[in-house]
Motif scaffolding. Structure first.
Motif, mmCIF file in Angstrom:
data_model
loop_
_atom_site.group_PDB
_atom_site.id
_atom_site.type_symbol
_atom_site.label_atom_id
_atom_site.label_comp_id
_atom_site.label_asym_id
_atom_site.label_seq_id
_atom_site.Cartn_x
_atom_site.Cartn_y
_atom_site.Cartn_z
ATOM 1 N N ILE A 197 0.839 -1.186 0.000
ATOM 2 C CA ILE A 197 0.000 0.000 0.000
ATOM 3 C C ILE A 197 0.876 1.238 0.000
ATOM 4 N N LEU A 198 0.581 2.180 -0.889
ATOM 5 C CA LEU A 198 1.252 3.463 -0.940
ATOM 6 C C LEU A 198 0.241 4.520 -0.519
ATOM 7 N N LEU A 199 0.540 5.225 0.572
ATOM 8 C CA LEU A 199 -0.330 6.274 1.087
ATOM 9 C C LEU A 199 0.343 7.615 0.852
ATOM 10 N N LEU A 200 -0.365 8.519 0.182
ATOM 11 C CA LEU A 200 0.219 9.805 -0.186
ATOM 12 C C LEU A 200 -0.633 10.954 0.334
ATOM 13 N N ALA A 201 0.023 12.055 0.622
ATOM 14 C CA ALA A 201 -0.662 13.292 0.989
ATOM 15 C C ALA A 201 0.108 14.454 0.377
ATOM 16 N N HIS A 202 -0.530 15.605 0.342
ATOM 17 C CA HIS A 202 0.038 16.764 -0.335
ATOM 18 C C HIS A 202 1.139 17.451 0.471
ATOM 19 N N THR A 203 1.097 17.350 1.795
ATOM 20 C CA THR A 203 2.088 18.032 2.625
ATOM 21 C C THR A 203 2.737 17.055 3.603
ATOM 22 N N ASN A 204 3.911 17.417 4.110
ATOM 23 C CA ASN A 204 4.584 16.587 5.108
ATOM 24 C C ASN A 204 3.768 16.498 6.393
ATOM 25 N N ARG A 205 3.089 17.571 6.761
ATOM 26 C CA ARG A 205 2.238 17.542 7.963
ATOM 27 C C ARG A 205 1.113 16.522 7.788
ATOM 28 N N ALA A 206 0.512 16.490 6.619
ATOM 29 C CA ALA A 206 -0.559 15.526 6.346
ATOM 30 C C ALA A 206 -0.014 14.098 6.350
ATOM 31 N N VAL A 207 1.199 13.916 5.832
ATOM 32 C CA VAL A 207 1.815 12.587 5.845
ATOM 33 C C VAL A 207 2.079 12.143 7.278
ATOM 34 N N ASP A 208 2.498 13.055 8.143
ATOM 35 C CA ASP A 208 2.685 12.703 9.554
ATOM 36 C C ASP A 208 1.359 12.336 10.218
ATOM 37 N N ASN A 248 4.174 -1.587 11.035
ATOM 38 C CA ASN A 248 5.369 -1.565 10.199
ATOM 39 C C ASN A 248 5.103 -0.758 8.924
ATOM 40 N N PHE A 249 5.731 0.418 8.825
ATOM 41 C CA PHE A 249 5.628 1.224 7.614
ATOM 42 C C PHE A 249 6.941 1.963 7.402
ATOM 43 N N ILE A 250 7.141 2.402 6.181
ATOM 44 C CA ILE A 250 8.305 3.216 5.851
ATOM 45 C C ILE A 250 7.802 4.593 5.442
ATOM 46 N N ARG A 251 8.405 5.589 6.033
ATOM 47 C CA ARG A 251 8.085 6.994 5.721
ATOM 48 C C ARG A 251 9.178 7.510 4.808
ATOM 49 N N LEU A 252 8.807 7.934 3.601
ATOM 50 C CA LEU A 252 9.771 8.515 2.670
ATOM 51 C C LEU A 252 9.883 10.005 2.964
ATOM 52 N N GLY A 253 11.084 10.518 3.003
ATOM 53 C CA GLY A 253 11.313 11.928 3.291
ATOM 54 C C GLY A 253 12.670 12.098 3.941
ATOM 55 N N ASN A 254 12.916 13.287 4.484
ATOM 56 C CA ASN A 254 14.176 13.502 5.182
ATOM 57 C C ASN A 254 13.909 13.857 6.636
ATOM 58 N N SER A 255 14.948 13.885 7.420
ATOM 59 C CA SER A 255 14.822 14.099 8.865
ATOM 60 C C SER A 255 14.164 15.424 9.219
ATOM 61 N N ASP A 256 14.291 16.403 8.357
ATOM 62 C CA ASP A 256 13.688 17.709 8.623
ATOM 63 C C ASP A 256 12.203 17.750 8.312
ATOM 64 N N SER A 257 11.702 16.742 7.614
ATOM 65 C CA SER A 257 10.320 16.799 7.141
ATOM 66 C C SER A 257 9.345 15.949 7.946
ATOM 67 N N SER A 258 9.819 15.224 8.958
ATOM 68 C CA SER A 258 8.917 14.307 9.652
ATOM 69 C C SER A 258 9.260 14.163 11.118
ATOM 70 N N GLU A 259 8.234 13.955 11.912
ATOM 71 C CA GLU A 259 8.453 13.640 13.327
ATOM 72 C C GLU A 259 8.566 12.130 13.545
#
Length: 130
Positions: A67-78, A92-103
């Motif tokens: 399953i690929l879950l997408l949102a328009h902003t990093n806040r929405a992805v969090d 168990n999931f993988i969050r794509l992004g960088n350290s500055d974009s996610s909590e």
């Protein structure tokens, strides 16, 4: 979608006691969609807290699909990550992004040691990104 799969989803949705009937109907329609199902609406209407969370739970428990879950902003992805962790604190999931974009740094692909990367990707079914 095969009838047996549609019935499996309907039975699972019907077993969810804590969800209002209108949201169960959206879940059923989303899972019955032939190609895709777009969920949109104003903030605070339950798109993530109800619909996405329970769609993810249903797919996790009744299929082996990735399953690929997408949102328009990093806040929405969090917010999506938060909803997945409500299904299970060990979800168990993988969050794509960088350290500055996610909590959710422990789930970030960039924070998985290179020697474990292939194993982690092969053992993960849910991927979340902008």
């Amino acid at each position: 979608m095969p009838i047996s799969e549609t019935k499996k989803y309907k039975n699972y949705i019907d077993s969810l006691d804590n969800i209002p009937a209108d949201k169960k109907n959206i879940l059923y329609k989303a899972l019955s969609a032939k190609n895709y199902f777009l969920i949109q609406g104003p903030p605070g209407t339950g798109k993530t807290s109800y619909i996405l969370r329970y769609l993810s739970q249903i797919l996790y428990n009744t299929t082996s699909q990735n399953i690929l879950l997408l949102a328009h902003t990093n806040r929405a992805v969090d917010e999506i990550c938060s909803a997945l962790l409500k299904i299970s604190k060990d979800f168990n999931f993988i969050r794509l992004g960088n350290s500055d974009s996610s909590e959710y740094k422990s789930h970030l692909l960039v924070n998985i040691p290179l020697e474990r990367l292939v194993e982690k990707i092969n053992n993960t079914r849910f991927f979340v990104s902008t």
